[in-house]
Design an enzyme around this catalytic site. Sequence first.
Site, PDB file in Angstrom:
ATOM      1  N   TYR A  91      -2.336   0.022  16.376  1.00 54.78           N
ATOM      2  CA  TYR A  91      -2.051  -1.747  16.800  1.00 54.78           C
ATOM      3  C   TYR A  91      -1.391  -2.715  17.718  1.00 54.78           C
ATOM      4  O   TYR A  91      -1.307  -3.865  17.690  1.00 54.78           O
ATOM      5  CB  TYR A  91      -1.124  -2.365  15.633  1.00 54.78           C
ATOM      6  CG  TYR A  91      -1.935  -1.676  13.985  1.00 54.78           C
ATOM      7  CD1 TYR A  91      -2.769  -2.507  13.257  1.00 54.78           C
ATOM      8  CD2 TYR A  91      -2.045  -0.515  13.254  1.00 54.78           C
ATOM      9  CE1 TYR A  91      -2.908  -2.869  12.264  1.00 54.78           C
ATOM     10  CE2 TYR A  91      -2.845  -0.080  12.413  1.00 54.78           C
ATOM     11  CZ  TYR A  91      -3.051  -1.525  12.188  1.00 54.78           C
ATOM     12  OH  TYR A  91      -3.972  -1.536  10.501  1.00 54.78           O
ATOM     13  N   ARG A 127      -3.616  -8.804  10.899  1.00 51.64           N
ATOM     14  CA  ARG A 127      -2.188  -7.774  11.078  1.00 51.64           C
ATOM     15  C   ARG A 127      -2.747  -6.843  12.105  1.00 51.64           C
ATOM     16  O   ARG A 127      -1.350  -6.996  12.726  1.00 51.64           O
ATOM     17  CB  ARG A 127      -3.076  -6.675  10.550  1.00 51.64           C
ATOM     18  CG  ARG A 127      -2.100  -5.490   9.549  1.00 51.64           C
ATOM     19  CD  ARG A 127      -2.345  -4.773   8.602  1.00 51.64           C
ATOM     20  NE  ARG A 127      -2.013  -3.363   8.332  1.00 51.64           N
ATOM     21  CZ  ARG A 127      -0.951  -3.425   7.869  1.00 51.64           C
ATOM     22  NH1 ARG A 127       0.487  -4.545   7.375  1.00 51.64           N
ATOM     23  NH2 ARG A 127      -0.477  -2.304   7.982  1.00 51.64           N
ATOM     24  N   LYS A 181       0.661  -1.315  -0.052  1.00 48.28           N
ATOM     25  CA  LYS A 181      -0.070   0.047   0.121  1.00 48.28           C
ATOM     26  C   LYS A 181       1.082   0.845  -0.271  1.00 48.28           C
ATOM     27  O   LYS A 181       1.978   1.018   0.681  1.00 48.28           O
ATOM     28  CB  LYS A 181      -1.016  -0.173   0.699  1.00 48.28           C
ATOM     29  CG  LYS A 181      -1.960   0.922   1.565  1.00 48.28           C
ATOM     30  CD  LYS A 181      -2.872   0.861   2.596  1.00 48.28           C
ATOM     31  CE  LYS A 181      -3.805   2.028   2.926  1.00 48.28           C
ATOM     32  NZ  LYS A 181      -4.617   2.502   4.063  1.00 48.28           N
TER      33      LYS A 181
END
Length: 225
Positions: A208, A176, A99
């Site tokens: 995250y 992820r 990405k």
Amino acid sequence: MFKGVAKEAWSNDLLPQSAYLKISSLKSLKFERLPKGRSLDLEEGRRLLESCFNGTTKGFRDRAIFAVMMGCGLRRAEVVSLKLANWNCIDRSFSFIGKGNKERRVYLPKNLDKYIDEWLIKRGLGAGTFFPPICQGKNTDKLKLDKELTSTSIYRLLMNQADFADLGKIRPHDLRRTFATRMLEAGSDLFILQKAMGHSSVATTARYDYRNEQSRRKVCKELTF
């Protein structure tokens, strides 16, 4: 956004300077929300991988897909676009453009090596898509090495396996998040993790981190009254 509009109005003589200064001095409201999604614990990750094992070519492929997503932190769009040429069997890594047109290299954890090796024995070493669609027949499975799975296909695969593994609500991006949490638990700093995940900002990477949430859940579950 409101301050930007005020500045534009002031620069075009549509707003008095005194009003503009008052608006520009306003402080933004700060807020915090619970993190979205979840991170799988070690037992849940094991159940997901084991649920794929049924002796079929598709089972080997799906298990390898989830191993790469959890073990390397790839997005759905990244994992479906992998080619055999992206795989380095010497240092057990994938190099690819993800990405944001960012090129990065990710390394496969040693305990997941076998899933990739078993899949490559089934797949063969022909050029093409690393995780191709499979045309299932009565006596043999045909791999479409010139085609790619879709991101939606990965979503469906995970939903099906999550039911078998009794994982409850789960989304592909949770794999992820699982990768990020494992990296931090292993002692990785946020800047190393940022590079591994292909983020432009370390602030994005910090979102995250599910370690505190998991620890708090474990402690609360063990409370007695």
